[in-house]
Scaffold this active site. Structure first.
Site, mmCIF file in Angstrom:
data_model
loop_
_atom_site.group_PDB
_atom_site.id
_atom_site.type_symbol
_atom_site.label_atom_id
_atom_site.label_comp_id
_atom_site.label_asym_id
_atom_site.label_seq_id
_atom_site.Cartn_x
_atom_site.Cartn_y
_atom_site.Cartn_z
ATOM 1 N N LYS A 122 4.986 -0.641 5.417
ATOM 2 C CA LYS A 122 3.934 -0.736 4.395
ATOM 3 C C LYS A 122 3.926 0.477 3.475
ATOM 4 O O LYS A 122 3.593 0.351 2.296
ATOM 5 C CB LYS A 122 2.561 -0.948 5.036
ATOM 6 C CG LYS A 122 2.496 -2.263 5.783
ATOM 7 C CD LYS A 122 1.232 -3.053 5.531
ATOM 8 C CE LYS A 122 1.457 -4.463 6.039
ATOM 9 N NZ LYS A 122 0.360 -5.358 5.924
ATOM 10 N N LYS A 146 9.899 -12.237 7.521
ATOM 11 C CA LYS A 146 8.747 -12.932 8.063
ATOM 12 C C LYS A 146 7.862 -13.455 6.930
ATOM 13 O O LYS A 146 7.660 -12.759 5.936
ATOM 14 C CB LYS A 146 8.000 -11.908 8.929
ATOM 15 C CG LYS A 146 6.578 -12.174 9.240
ATOM 16 C CD LYS A 146 5.984 -10.996 9.993
ATOM 17 C CE LYS A 146 4.867 -10.310 9.221
ATOM 18 N NZ LYS A 146 3.673 -11.095 8.965
ATOM 19 N N LYS A 195 1.526 -12.691 3.867
ATOM 20 C CA LYS A 195 0.532 -12.820 2.797
ATOM 21 C C LYS A 195 0.869 -11.937 1.611
ATOM 22 O O LYS A 195 0.548 -12.242 0.489
ATOM 23 C CB LYS A 195 -0.840 -12.358 3.303
ATOM 24 C CG LYS A 195 -1.513 -13.267 4.261
ATOM 25 C CD LYS A 195 -2.941 -12.786 4.464
ATOM 26 C CE LYS A 195 -3.159 -12.283 5.870
ATOM 27 N NZ LYS A 195 -3.442 -10.877 5.977
#
Ligand code: ATP
Ligand code: LTN
Length: 349
Positions: free
Chosen positions: A129, A216, A219
């Site tokens: 992230k 993966k 969102k």
């Protein structure tokens, strides 16, 4: 609806395991997709009947990266309504918003003081992230797993009892850190916290992006054809599936060497309730066009009841707010007991 796998409800209230707990949560960032559903929420709907269950919308985790306030508020309600629409029953489980229960933030501070930096340095999600922008990433993003540990450990009960965390496979490392944190606390201050177990489904724990079967479904991926959202219309679902990346080769079978096809077949398996053999038999002599057509059908039909319930929940004035208020009250009451024990054990009383 032909969908047995999605509706299966094998357990009943009163089964062995009474006294055990379940906690899980999802961030109200972006739109929930079938990966969130198949990897996490579907398991919650089954487990809620076996264990005292807490399902949280983790908005304090969401703000570890910048969020627009109005959008955050709306997404928080949307996720709560989707929990209910997917089959989490507010009469059986407690559904609440993380920031409504201040004990989460308080325990997080305490555990921050007990967590070695080295443990956090090893977390792969932070590395992904922060994406190389370590200097600019927030301190909250770095200590994110400690807040997650607090979410979980607050519901381990007094005295501690079995505690399960149903999640997709990307969360395994965070639940392991939570276990380590609980064990460390207990060594230092006595048996107060319950070390949790992750519960990761055998199938569907890692649904991959339709546009990139090596990543993966997520969102935060922006690609238009990346993921199937729980609220996508049948037409949008059709378009996304028709554009899904596939692999060379004609035969429709579960073959790990063909990850695009494998992912589509896994989604088909979970929505249709059929096993591998049945599916391969059904598609013998047929190609991708037939698979994509059938897949569009089972996914659209599988999501239809959820979408109808979602609309009903959102249309009923005051209902969602009352569920969240009640959930927060119950969660507060429960978590205050564990937090009280933690503070007493540490001399913070
Ligand atoms: P973001 O991109 O915002 O991190 P996400 O799509 O990864 O979001 P989370 O809020 O991190 O979703 O995850 C919520 C739950 O859904 C977790 O239990 C997670 O393990 C599970 N999950 C997320 N993506 C998938 C996926 N592709 N397959 C299976 N489970 C998933
Ligand atoms: N990190 C999780 C969200 C999360 C969570 C939790 C999951 C926050 N607190 C407690 C299970 C239990 C994620 O899915 N990204």
């Amino acid at each position: 609806m032909t969908n047995t796998a999605l509706q299966e409800r094998p357990v009943q209230i009163g089964d062995p395991g009474v006294g055990s707990r379940v906690l899980s949560g999802i961030m109200p960032t972006g739109d929930l997709h079938i990966g969130n559903y198949l990897g996490a929420i579907l398991n919650w709907t089954r487990m809620q009947h076996e264990h005292e269950s807490y399902f949280c919308i983790v908005n304090l985790h969401a703000i570890t990266t910048p969020q627009d306030p109005a959008e955050l508020r709306e997404k928080t309600r949307e996720v709560a309504a989707l929990y209910i629409a997917a089959g989490i029953d507010p009469k059986v489980s407690r559904i609440f918003v993380q920031s409504h229960v201040h004990n989460h933030a308080e325990l997080a501070w305490i555990l921050n003081c007990l967590t070695p930096l080295g443990w956090l340095e090893r977390m792969t999600q932070f590395k992904e992230k922060a994406r190389g922008e370590r200097e600019r990433a927030s301190a909250g993003l770095f200590t994110y797993p400690v807040l997650q540990a607090s979410d979980i450990l607050l519901y381990g009960g007094t005295p501690p009892r079995p505690l399960y965390v149903p999640v997709g496979d990307d969360q395994k490392q965070h639940v392991e850190l939570t276990r380590d944190a609980a064990e460390r606390f207990n060594r230092l201050y006595g048996e107060v916290l319950s070390p949790p177990e992750p519960l990761i489904p055998k199938r569907g724990a890692r649904i991959m992006g339709l546009d990139a079967p090596d990543r993966k479904m997520s969102k935060s991926e922006k690609g238009q054809y990346h993921g199937i959202r729980l609220l996508d219309t049948p037409e949008v679902i059709r378009k996304k599936i028709s554009r899904a990346v596939t692999d060379p080769g004609q035969e429709i079978r579960f073959d790990l060497a063909r990850p695009g096809l494998y992912n589509l077949l896994t989604i088909y398996e979970l929505f249709s309730g059929q096993d591998h053999e049945q599916i391969e038999r059904n598609f013998t002599g047929q190609g991708y066009a037939a698979l994509k057509k059938e897949l569009t059908e089972v996914v659209s039909e599988g999501l239809r009841p959820l979408q109808e319930r979602y609309k009903a929940v959102r249309d009923e004035p005051g209902y969602l707010e009352s569920v969240l208020a009640e959930g927060a009250e119950r969660a507060h009451e429960e978590s205050a007991r564990v937090l009280g024990e933690v503070k007493r054990a540490m001399g913070l009383g």
